[in-house]
Design a protein around this motif. Structure first.
Motif, PDB file in Angstrom:
ATOM      1  N   LEU A   1      14.262  24.959  85.706  1.00  0.00           N
ATOM      2  CA  LEU A   1      15.459  25.579  85.134  1.00  0.00           C
ATOM      3  C   LEU A   1      16.416  24.612  84.450  1.00  0.00           C
ATOM      4  N   HIS A   2      15.925  23.450  83.998  1.00  0.00           N
ATOM      5  CA  HIS A   2      16.789  22.537  83.246  1.00  0.00           C
ATOM      6  C   HIS A   2      17.228  23.171  81.933  1.00  0.00           C
ATOM      7  N   GLN A   3      16.316  23.981  81.340  1.00  0.00           N
ATOM      8  CA  GLN A   3      16.680  24.693  80.115  1.00  0.00           C
ATOM      9  C   GLN A   3      17.779  25.712  80.398  1.00  0.00           C
ATOM     10  N   THR A   4      17.719  26.337  81.577  1.00  0.00           N
ATOM     11  CA  THR A   4      18.732  27.324  81.949  1.00  0.00           C
ATOM     12  C   THR A   4      20.107  26.685  82.026  1.00  0.00           C
ATOM     13  N   THR A   5      20.169  25.478  82.577  1.00  0.00           N
ATOM     14  CA  THR A   5      21.435  24.753  82.649  1.00  0.00           C
ATOM     15  C   THR A   5      21.978  24.472  81.253  1.00  0.00           C
ATOM     16  N   SER A   6      21.111  23.973  80.373  1.00  0.00           N
ATOM     17  CA  SER A   6      21.531  23.664  79.003  1.00  0.00           C
ATOM     18  C   SER A   6      21.994  24.919  78.279  1.00  0.00           C
ATOM     19  N   ASN A   7      21.252  26.012  78.471  1.00  0.00           N
ATOM     20  CA  ASN A   7      21.603  27.267  77.792  1.00  0.00           C
ATOM     21  C   ASN A   7      22.937  27.821  78.290  1.00  0.00           C
ATOM     22  N   TRP A   8      23.190  27.688  79.595  1.00  0.00           N
ATOM     23  CA  TRP A   8      24.469  28.162  80.130  1.00  0.00           C
ATOM     24  C   TRP A   8      25.615  27.361  79.539  1.00  0.00           C
ATOM     25  N   LEU A   9      25.431  26.049  79.441  1.00  0.00           N
ATOM     26  CA  LEU A   9      26.476  25.196  78.895  1.00  0.00           C
ATOM     27  C   LEU A   9      26.734  25.536  77.425  1.00  0.00           C
ATOM     28  N   VAL A  10      25.673  25.783  76.668  1.00  0.00           N
ATOM     29  CA  VAL A  10      25.824  26.181  75.261  1.00  0.00           C
ATOM     30  C   VAL A  10      26.564  27.510  75.164  1.00  0.00           C
ATOM     31  N   LYS A  11      26.204  28.436  76.028  1.00  0.00           N
ATOM     32  CA  LYS A  11      26.835  29.762  76.029  1.00  0.00           C
ATOM     33  C   LYS A  11      28.328  29.660  76.328  1.00  0.00           C
ATOM     34  N   GLN A  12      28.696  28.857  77.320  1.00  0.00           N
ATOM     35  CA  GLN A  12      30.108  28.714  77.675  1.00  0.00           C
ATOM     36  C   GLN A  12      30.880  27.957  76.591  1.00  0.00           C
ATOM     37  N   THR A  13      30.241  26.945  76.007  1.00  0.00           N
ATOM     38  CA  THR A  13      30.884  26.191  74.930  1.00  0.00           C
ATOM     39  C   THR A  13      31.139  27.094  73.729  1.00  0.00           C
ATOM     40  N   ASP A  14      30.211  28.011  73.484  1.00  0.00           N
ATOM     41  CA  ASP A  14      30.355  28.954  72.374  1.00  0.00           C
ATOM     42  C   ASP A  14      31.553  29.882  72.566  1.00  0.00           C
ATOM     43  N   LYS A  15      31.981  30.056  73.812  1.00  0.00           N
ATOM     44  CA  LYS A  15      33.103  30.961  74.095  1.00  0.00           C
ATOM     45  C   LYS A  15      34.453  30.247  74.160  1.00  0.00           C
ATOM     46  N   LEU A  16      34.457  28.931  73.990  1.00  0.00           N
ATOM     47  CA  LEU A  16      35.708  28.181  74.102  1.00  0.00           C
ATOM     48  C   LEU A  16      36.713  28.599  73.034  1.00  0.00           C
ATOM     49  N   LEU A  17      37.960  28.731  73.455  1.00  0.00           N
ATOM     50  CA  LEU A  17      39.062  29.042  72.543  1.00  0.00           C
ATOM     51  C   LEU A  17      39.852  27.768  72.256  1.00  0.00           C
ATOM     52  N   PRO A  18      40.534  27.689  71.111  1.00  0.00           N
ATOM     53  CA  PRO A  18      41.306  26.470  70.768  1.00  0.00           C
ATOM     54  C   PRO A  18      42.632  26.400  71.518  1.00  0.00           C
TER      55      PRO A  18
ATOM     56  N   THR B   1      28.103  33.174  64.620  1.00  0.00           N
ATOM     57  CA  THR B   1      26.696  32.811  64.426  1.00  0.00           C
ATOM     58  C   THR B   1      25.988  32.759  65.773  1.00  0.00           C
ATOM     59  N   PRO B   2      24.851  33.477  65.901  1.00  0.00           N
ATOM     60  CA  PRO B   2      24.115  33.436  67.167  1.00  0.00           C
ATOM     61  C   PRO B   2      23.689  32.018  67.518  1.00  0.00           C
ATOM     62  N   VAL B   3      23.888  31.640  68.759  1.00  0.00           N
ATOM     63  CA  VAL B   3      23.540  30.289  69.206  1.00  0.00           C
ATOM     64  C   VAL B   3      22.081  30.256  69.631  1.00  0.00           C
ATOM     65  N   LYS B   4      21.353  29.264  69.139  1.00  0.00           N
ATOM     66  CA  LYS B   4      19.960  29.129  69.511  1.00  0.00           C
ATOM     67  C   LYS B   4      19.851  28.551  70.917  1.00  0.00           C
ATOM     68  N   ARG B   5      19.146  29.264  71.770  1.00  0.00           N
ATOM     69  CA  ARG B   5      18.945  28.793  73.132  1.00  0.00           C
ATOM     70  C   ARG B   5      17.736  27.870  73.193  1.00  0.00           C
ATOM     71  N   LYS B   6      17.828  26.839  73.992  1.00  0.00           N
ATOM     72  CA  LYS B   6      16.701  25.940  74.160  1.00  0.00           C
ATOM     73  C   LYS B   6      15.605  26.652  74.950  1.00  0.00           C
ATOM     74  N   ARG B   7      14.377  26.349  74.640  1.00  0.00           N
ATOM     75  CA  ARG B   7      13.242  26.949  75.329  1.00  0.00           C
ATOM     76  C   ARG B   7      12.253  25.858  75.709  1.00  0.00           C
ATOM     77  N   ALA B   8      11.328  26.227  76.590  1.00  0.00           N
ATOM     78  CA  ALA B   8      10.307  25.269  77.001  1.00  0.00           C
ATOM     79  C   ALA B   8       9.409  24.922  75.808  1.00  0.00           C
ATOM     80  N   VAL B   9       9.057  23.655  75.694  1.00  0.00           N
ATOM     81  CA  VAL B   9       8.243  23.184  74.574  1.00  0.00           C
ATOM     82  C   VAL B   9       7.024  22.455  75.121  1.00  0.00           C
ATOM     83  N   CYS B  10       5.878  22.705  74.499  1.00  0.00           N
ATOM     84  CA  CYS B  10       4.647  22.003  74.851  1.00  0.00           C
ATOM     85  C   CYS B  10       4.055  21.418  73.569  1.00  0.00           C
TER      86      CYS B  10
END
Length: 349
Positions: A71-88, A321-330
């Protein structure tokens, strides 16, 4: 294989012998999942390379949120999601800590206690904001169950933007960026409501030695990004990263941590079984949602956040703009191109 999982595999029988009475169903499920993580030939992921047509099977991850390998990707995606919601605007972090006298309840009835903590803390902030009659709050609550020494230390961190939204007037009401709520008033209400909730609970029993003073910390955290990064560290990647385990012997484990008061790196050495239990006691109950968004920060309030951002004169392009979520890569071992995930395969016994 993770060092923690390797220790768990090696000492599983002794762990059961010494701590078996404390291993609840959720902890036992987590142990089983971790021991099979990327190690079960009956569960594999299927990959295909569109460039050279190579097919590959890899052992599947267990997906347990307590597993240090997952779930390392899940952590990164959550952080991206919360950062996307930040207000100035400026942000505060409010931390509600449970006194040590009540921590025995976390071991006996973790789900009931943690649900209670999240519900009570959210209600307190909503009520404090309501009394000021300036509009509604938006905030994100995150449950943590340990301190930096990894001891049982249940507390709730809440990230709060500095300001309120008045839905009737469709206005943003600025707040004092130096002050959110009075800490001592929050602490008094925190104590009273937890005691009341425990007394009304069918599962929980209030200890007799409850302290008079409880702790609530309320501090500025800049524009929020660093606070969310701090909270993301232990959300979905286990309690202790492998990199913090600095020495293993036949009987002892040494790990490092940063002391909160001095920010200095300290070390702690424990017998192996005591170390395993120290980490396993933080396995969360199944179905417990440890991260919760409220008000204009909830998931289905994107249009409302866009409206607030327009009022604040912020840049809406990043939020629109929709934020691209990180996914597992092989990567293909033959041609080194990225492979396509084809699905999960389970072999029946």
């Amino acid at each position: 294989m993770s060092q923690f999982i390797a220790l768990l595999e090696r000492y599983q029988a002794k762990l059961e012998q010494q701590y078996g009475r404390l291993l609840n169903q959720d902890i036992r499920r987590a142990i089983t999942d971790m021991l099979h993580c990327k190690n079960d030939v009956n569960r594999t992921t299927q990959w295909h390379c569109g460039h050279c047509q190579h097919d590959q099977q890899l052992p599947a991850s267990c997906g347990n949120r307590s597993c240090p390998q997952c779930l390392h990707q899940t952590t990164s995606n959550w952080l991206v999601k919360q950062t996307d919601k930040l207000l100035p605007v400026h942000y505060f972090m409010v931390t509600f800590t449970l006194p040590y006298q009540l921590r025995v309840l976390a071991r006996q009835h973790p789900k009931a206690l943690y649900q209670l903590m999240l519900q009570v803390t959210a209600g307190i902030l909503k009520d404090f904001a309501k009394r000021e009659n300036k509009g509604s709050l938006g905030f994100t609550s995150v449950l943590h169950t340990h301190n930096r020494r990894r001891e049982c230390h249940p507390h709730v961190h809440i990230i709060v933007p500095c300001g309120r939204y008045n839905a009737v007037k469709k206005q943003w009401c600025k707040s004092d960026k130096q002050y959110l709520f009075n800490e001592f008033a929050l602490a008094k209400v925190w104590r009273a409501r937890v005691i009341d909730a425990i007394n009304q609970s069918a599962k929980l029993t209030m200890p007799t030695d409850t302290p008079k003073k409880w702790m609530v910390d309320c501090r500025k955290v800049g524009f929020g990004a660093s606070a969310f990064k701090y909270l993301s560290r232990y959300l979905y990647r286990g309690v202790l990263p492998d990199k913090d385990i600095i020495n293993l012997s036949e009987e002892m484990v040494t790990f490092k941590y940063k002391e909160s008061s001095t920010n200095m790196t300290k070390v702690r050495t424990l017998p192996v079984l005591e170390f395993l239990w120290l980490i396993l006691q933080h396995v969360l109950p199944k179905g417990l949602q440890r991260v919760r968004d409220y008000g204009f920060l909830r998931g289905n309030a994107k249009q409302l956040r866009l409206q607030i951002l327009l009022i604040l004169g912020g840049d809406i392009s990043t939020m629109a703009t929709p934020v691209k979520r990180k996914r597992a890569v092989c990567i293909c071992p033959c041609c080194h191109h990225e492979m396509h995930f084809m699905g999960l395969s389970r072999l029946r016994n």
